[in-house]
Write a protein that holds these residues in place. Structure first.
Motif, short mmCIF file in Angstrom:
data_model
loop_
_atom_site.label_atom_id
_atom_site.label_comp_id
_atom_site.label_asym_id
_atom_site.label_seq_id
_atom_site.Cartn_x
_atom_site.Cartn_y
_atom_site.Cartn_z
N ASN A 156 36.88 43.79 41.28
CA ASN A 156 36.42 43.66 42.67
C ASN A 156 35.33 44.69 42.94
O ASN A 156 35.44 45.52 43.83
CB ASN A 156 37.62 43.87 43.60
CG ASN A 156 37.34 43.48 45.04
OD1 ASN A 156 36.37 42.80 45.35
ND2 ASN A 156 38.20 43.93 45.93
N ASP A 197 43.49 39.33 37.36
CA ASP A 197 42.23 38.85 37.93
C ASP A 197 41.98 39.62 39.23
O ASP A 197 42.04 39.06 40.32
CB ASP A 197 42.30 37.34 38.19
CG ASP A 197 40.98 36.77 38.69
OD1 ASP A 197 39.96 37.48 38.61
OD2 ASP A 197 40.97 35.63 39.17
N ARG A 249 36.54 40.81 47.72
CA ARG A 249 37.35 39.66 47.34
C ARG A 249 38.60 39.52 48.20
O ARG A 249 39.26 40.50 48.53
CB ARG A 249 37.77 39.76 45.87
CG ARG A 249 36.66 39.47 44.89
CD ARG A 249 37.19 39.45 43.47
NE ARG A 249 38.22 38.42 43.27
CZ ARG A 249 38.90 38.27 42.13
NH1 ARG A 249 38.67 39.07 41.10
NH2 ARG A 249 39.81 37.31 42.04
N LYS A 256 41.25 30.75 37.05
CA LYS A 256 39.80 30.90 37.12
C LYS A 256 39.45 32.36 36.86
O LYS A 256 40.02 33.27 37.47
CB LYS A 256 39.28 30.47 38.50
CG LYS A 256 37.80 30.71 38.71
CD LYS A 256 36.95 29.86 37.79
CE LYS A 256 35.46 30.07 38.05
NZ LYS A 256 34.62 29.32 37.09
N HIS A 262 37.60 34.85 37.82
CA HIS A 262 36.72 35.48 38.81
C HIS A 262 36.30 36.84 38.28
O HIS A 262 35.13 37.19 38.33
CB HIS A 262 37.44 35.61 40.15
CG HIS A 262 37.73 34.30 40.80
ND1 HIS A 262 36.76 33.55 41.44
CD2 HIS A 262 38.87 33.58 40.91
CE1 HIS A 262 37.29 32.43 41.91
NE2 HIS A 262 38.57 32.43 41.60
N ASP A 263 37.27 37.63 37.77
CA ASP A 263 36.96 38.89 37.10
C ASP A 263 38.24 39.41 36.44
O ASP A 263 38.95 40.24 36.99
CB ASP A 263 36.41 39.92 38.08
CG ASP A 263 35.70 41.08 37.36
OD1 ASP A 263 35.76 41.13 36.12
OD2 ASP A 263 35.10 41.93 38.04
N ARG A 268 34.30 38.99 34.27
CA ARG A 268 33.68 37.94 35.07
C ARG A 268 32.46 37.34 34.37
O ARG A 268 31.74 38.00 33.64
CB ARG A 268 33.27 38.48 36.44
CG ARG A 268 32.24 39.59 36.41
CD ARG A 268 31.87 39.99 37.81
NE ARG A 268 30.93 41.10 37.80
CZ ARG A 268 30.33 41.56 38.89
NH1 ARG A 268 30.58 41.02 40.06
NH2 ARG A 268 29.49 42.57 38.81
N ASN A 328 40.75 36.90 47.07
CA ASN A 328 41.48 35.99 46.18
C ASN A 328 41.99 36.72 44.94
O ASN A 328 41.94 36.20 43.83
CB ASN A 328 40.57 34.83 45.77
CG ASN A 328 39.31 35.28 45.05
OD1 ASN A 328 38.96 36.47 45.05
ND2 ASN A 328 38.61 34.34 44.44
#
Length: 286
Positions: free
Chosen positions: A100, A97, A105, A78, A80-81, A53, A107
């Motif tokens: 967390n 992805d 999260r 994207k 996010h992580d 991330r 998503n």
């Protein structure tokens, strides 16, 4: 005398910095990969990496000399992580992805991209596979239920197997195994079972996973530790077969593991202070 002591101290520092335990040093990774978090080897003796991330939505190609050969922007994705990578039998690459840390999260996703070695441009198109853990009811849950972070997965027989990273307080070590179909869309992850890694010198948090090309060996990576599963039956490899715990003898921030063949692994670590940002190899059975 003082100068001699300083020289001895410096020698000790250099010796510690180059102590890779059972791992064989391959190369120093490029500075851009300070926070590398997942990788997949390619057939042309290069490796594709992602970072976690806060970093660009890109994958990075590196050779075994540590040269950065290519960067590809991942479209429709994207970071996010991003925490791990996997590959299927057709050369498609998957990006997990699902980092967390705070267990909050909603998503979580896995991105599918075609074989990046065949891409001639500067970007590559991704398909999105979304999932959730049905057992998670609160975002975040109570501290003793922080079981829904993940940094590891692998692909097998049209499914992903995700192993969670325990963040409970107090720490109980339990890792959960989930199964998600490798199909575009939204899915409920199927709970398969749980596993408490045998304790090593550092708490047993799982940071990466992979399965051998012949499907007979699964490895989970922790800080300084490999857990090797053989003679198992899918789906619940955690509760079947034979488990071997290997102390790697090095305790840098190991973040990624991947098979290059049925016996040889590549491993990488993040940079932390004056250590890490390295690519290593390890042969099972040593």
């Amino acid at each position: 005398m003082k100068k001699c002591l300083l020289l001895l101290l410096w020698g000790a520092i250099i010796s510690c910095a180059s102590n890779y335990g059972q791992l064989t040093f391959v190369t120093k990774l490029p500075h851009k990969l300070t926070e590398n978090s997942g990788m997949v080897p390619a057939k042309d003796s290069t490796v594709w990496f992602v970072m976690d991330r806060g970093n660009p939505d890109k994958i990075y190609q590196v050779n075994y000399k540590g040269d950065l050969l290519k960067e590809l922007k991942v479209k429709n994705a994207k970071n996010h992580d991003w925490e791990d990578m996997a590959r299927d039998e057709n050369g498609n690459v998957f990006i997990g992805d699902f980092g967390n840390n705070n267990n909050d999260r909603k998503n979580l996703a896995i991105y599918k991209i075609p074989d990046p070695n065949a891409e001639k441009g500067d970007d590559i198109e991704a398909l999105k596979i979304e999932f959730k853990y049905p057992e998670q009811k609160d975002f975040p849950p109570k501290k003793n239920k922080l079981l829904f972070d993940a940094e590891s997965f692998f692909y097998y027989d049209s499914n992903f197997y995700i192993v969670t990273k325990n963040r409970t307080q107090p720490f109980n070590g339990e890792a959960l195994l989930y199964k998600v179909p490798a199909i575009e869309g939204k899915h409920n992850a199927q709970y398969i079972g749980s596993f408490v890694p045998p304790k090593g010198k550092i708490n047993g948090q799982v940071t990466s996973a992979d399965i051998s090309p012949d499907g007979k060996t699964i490895v989970l990576l922790g800080n300084g530790t490999l857990w090797v599963f053989t003679n198992f039956t899918m789906d619940n490899f955690l509760a079947s077969g034979t488990l071997k715990t290997i102390d790697l003898g090095v305790y840098t921030q190991l973040e990624s593991v991947s098979f290059t063949n049925n016996n040889t692994l590549l491993l990488s670590d993040e940079e932390s202070g004056k250590t890490g940002r390295n690519l290593y190899s390890f042969v099972l059975g040593n």
